[in-house]
Design a protein around this motif. Sequence first.
Motif, mmCIF file in Angstrom:
data_model
loop_
_atom_site.group_PDB
_atom_site.id
_atom_site.type_symbol
_atom_site.label_atom_id
_atom_site.label_comp_id
_atom_site.label_asym_id
_atom_site.label_seq_id
_atom_site.Cartn_x
_atom_site.Cartn_y
_atom_site.Cartn_z
ATOM 1 N N ASN A 148 0.949 -1.192 0.011
ATOM 2 C CA ASN A 148 -0.237 0.071 -0.015
ATOM 3 C C ASN A 148 0.891 1.358 -0.041
ATOM 4 O OD1 ASN A 148 -2.549 1.359 -0.036
ATOM 5 N ND2 ASN A 148 -2.630 1.433 2.233
ATOM 6 N N ILE A 149 2.178 1.270 -0.796
ATOM 7 C CA ILE A 149 3.037 2.386 -0.964
ATOM 8 C C ILE A 149 2.342 3.290 -2.110
ATOM 9 C CG2 ILE A 149 5.116 3.061 -1.258
ATOM 10 C CD1 ILE A 149 6.058 0.449 -0.011
ATOM 11 N N GLU A 150 1.987 4.431 -1.735
ATOM 12 C CA GLU A 150 1.318 5.508 -2.769
ATOM 13 C C GLU A 150 2.421 5.822 -3.715
ATOM 14 O OE1 GLU A 150 -1.241 9.415 -2.960
ATOM 15 O OE2 GLU A 150 -1.215 8.095 -1.201
ATOM 16 N N VAL A 151 3.525 6.368 -3.136
ATOM 17 C CA VAL A 151 4.706 6.815 -3.738
ATOM 18 C C VAL A 151 5.825 6.734 -2.865
ATOM 19 C CG1 VAL A 151 4.035 9.309 -2.619
ATOM 20 C CG2 VAL A 151 5.433 9.182 -4.790
ATOM 21 N N LEU A 152 6.925 6.725 -3.662
ATOM 22 C CA LEU A 152 8.356 6.317 -3.016
ATOM 23 C C LEU A 152 9.457 7.038 -3.697
ATOM 24 C CD1 LEU A 152 9.659 2.869 -1.598
ATOM 25 C CD2 LEU A 152 11.091 4.476 -3.152
ATOM 26 N N ALA A 153 10.001 7.909 -3.084
ATOM 27 C CA ALA A 153 11.179 8.591 -3.448
ATOM 28 C C ALA A 153 12.429 8.179 -3.035
ATOM 29 C CB ALA A 153 11.031 10.306 -2.952
ATOM 30 N N THR A 154 13.404 8.104 -4.115
ATOM 31 C CA THR A 154 14.663 7.408 -4.003
ATOM 32 C C THR A 154 15.587 8.781 -3.658
ATOM 33 O OG1 THR A 154 15.196 7.501 -6.313
ATOM 34 C CG2 THR A 154 14.342 5.562 -5.289
ATOM 35 N N THR A 155 16.704 8.502 -3.411
ATOM 36 C CA THR A 155 17.773 9.768 -3.100
ATOM 37 C C THR A 155 19.147 9.357 -4.175
ATOM 38 O OG1 THR A 155 17.138 10.057 -1.022
ATOM 39 C CG2 THR A 155 19.142 11.059 -1.839
ATOM 40 N N ASP A 156 19.305 10.419 -5.147
ATOM 41 C CA ASP A 156 20.086 10.188 -6.245
ATOM 42 C C ASP A 156 21.067 11.454 -6.397
ATOM 43 O OD1 ASP A 156 18.142 7.672 -7.527
ATOM 44 O OD2 ASP A 156 17.412 9.608 -6.954
ATOM 45 N N GLY A 157 22.427 10.774 -6.650
ATOM 46 C CA GLY A 157 23.358 11.825 -6.724
ATOM 47 C C GLY A 157 23.196 12.670 -7.963
ATOM 48 N N ALA A 158 23.823 13.979 -7.849
ATOM 49 C CA ALA A 158 23.578 14.964 -9.061
ATOM 50 C C ALA A 158 24.046 14.378 -10.412
ATOM 51 C CB ALA A 158 24.121 16.212 -8.720
ATOM 52 N N LEU A 159 25.067 13.512 -10.291
ATOM 53 C CA LEU A 159 25.663 13.070 -11.417
ATOM 54 C C LEU A 159 25.218 11.410 -11.862
ATOM 55 C CD1 LEU A 159 29.529 13.890 -10.799
ATOM 56 C CD2 LEU A 159 27.683 15.015 -12.020
ATOM 57 N N ASP A 160 23.988 11.146 -11.135
ATOM 58 C CA ASP A 160 23.471 9.875 -11.673
ATOM 59 C C ASP A 160 22.728 10.066 -12.935
ATOM 60 O OD1 ASP A 160 21.237 7.599 -11.495
ATOM 61 O OD2 ASP A 160 22.304 7.359 -9.554
ATOM 62 N N SER A 161 22.802 8.758 -13.711
ATOM 63 C CA SER A 161 22.132 8.725 -15.132
ATOM 64 C C SER A 161 20.690 8.914 -15.190
ATOM 65 C CB SER A 161 22.709 7.671 -15.827
ATOM 66 O OG SER A 161 22.269 6.687 -15.294
ATOM 67 N N LEU A 162 20.173 8.336 -13.698
ATOM 68 C CA LEU A 162 18.934 8.232 -13.582
ATOM 69 C C LEU A 162 18.168 7.029 -14.553
ATOM 70 C CD1 LEU A 162 17.213 11.488 -12.635
ATOM 71 C CD2 LEU A 162 18.352 10.028 -11.255
ATOM 72 N N ASP A 163 19.043 6.152 -15.196
ATOM 73 C CA ASP A 163 18.444 5.100 -16.096
ATOM 74 C C ASP A 163 17.645 4.271 -15.594
ATOM 75 O OD1 ASP A 163 20.272 6.115 -18.170
ATOM 76 O OD2 ASP A 163 21.940 4.485 -17.650
ATOM 77 N N ALA A 164 17.774 3.994 -14.172
ATOM 78 C CA ALA A 164 16.524 3.095 -13.735
ATOM 79 C C ALA A 164 15.256 3.889 -13.530
ATOM 80 C CB ALA A 164 17.005 2.648 -12.336
ATOM 81 N N HIS A 165 15.273 5.227 -13.226
ATOM 82 C CA HIS A 165 13.948 5.768 -13.250
ATOM 83 C C HIS A 165 13.521 5.845 -14.736
ATOM 84 C CE1 HIS A 165 13.696 7.037 -9.145
ATOM 85 N NE2 HIS A 165 15.089 7.063 -9.081
#
Length: 458
Positions: A148-165
Amino acid sequence: MSGRPELPKIAATLYEEIKDIAIVSPHGHCDPSWFSENAPFPDPATLLVTPDHYVFRMLYSQGVALEDLGIGVPEDKRDPREIFRLFASHWHLFLGTPSRAWIEYTLRKTLGIKEVLSAETTDLVYDQIAAKLTEKVFRPREAMEALNIEVLATTDGALDSLDAHAAMRSSGWQGSVIPTFRPDDILNPLRPGHADNIVRLGDMTGEDTATFAGFLTAIEKRRAFFRSLGATATDHDVPFLMTGWLARAEIETLHGKAIEGALSEDEALQYYGHMLIEMAQMSADDGMVMQVHAGSMRSTNHEVLAKFGPDKGADIPIAIDWVRGLDALLNRVGNHPNFRLLAFTLDESTYARELAPMAGHWPCMRLGPPWWFHDSANGIRRYFDNVVETAGYWNLAGFNDDTRAFLSIPARHDLWRRGVSLHLNDQVERGVFGLNDARRLAPLLTRDLAIDAYRLED
């Protein structure tokens, strides 16, 4: 496993009304690749022991070697069953700690394990957990819905590619996992590799980050990229809180020295203090909520740092001066109608003396929930006792779990909800306000304040 104590009548009524509200987890450290790949969690030790600094710091304090818990050991060299046996044989060490409550809830309520964990039952419990982890419902995406998790925020470095997102977005999956922009590695010259990270930032953005103007433009580009993938917030780890606005010539000089890795410690603090104000101004411009986590002296055990790296349980709370530390930032940006600052502290002495009065005045400020060492039953009680009379309720940021342990998220939110119910029970019994007001406040503190504080509905 020990049962939880029964709640008083009013608290029980309030808890029943909020216990099943969808979970909003707007700040945490889960790995986004879990959700892009949606692979099963590998084994009980990897799930519950090896990544959890709450667990291994306690074991280390009692003489357990970190290597024996899989820390610093390649995955193919670990024996997860032996790690779990070692953990279970020391299970008594966690009596009275929030870790005990979280893990018991995770085992009993989330995973449905009925056996009581002990040295004698460790293999049976291990096998039961391992079997559960093969079920589709406990894969990350399916678990988001089941828990029952509506939204989840990760914490990502400024240089992360965010490919997973990006992969999550393109997959068509409807779950809401969003990034958070954490620029410490490009802002704080006291962090290892800072100068190299500024160069990498330039390479990623096509900007000349050797110039201060190019550096700012590059950061703005990265913030925009994070927002394109759903980010609503930034996060800043500030060990020593000191903000100060520098004249353009001064900051350009310091930036030139930062590129060379030639800043003194005092200059580095001045540089970072200025950059925090630059980040606040960018937040006023683009609407991203600025989180400041202050009051932790990192990696105080130098031998452990050298051998195993950071985040190994040796981070310790220290005193923080929020009033003087944020003075320059707030007096430059704090009255801007689009700026939002969430403050988190490990220095509880500042709750009543500084932070609650500040949140009760500055329109930009919201006070974050008890963090890290204080995310506990007693910590939650102390928090409400110290802040509500000065900050009120609507200047609080609700709750976030700040965890790397995905399956423990419901446990942490349940502890908060019980704490909310107990606090409101006390308020009603003391005649501060009535039951109807308490019933209005309970869902607000459970979900709605977090949604508002993090601008998740904007």
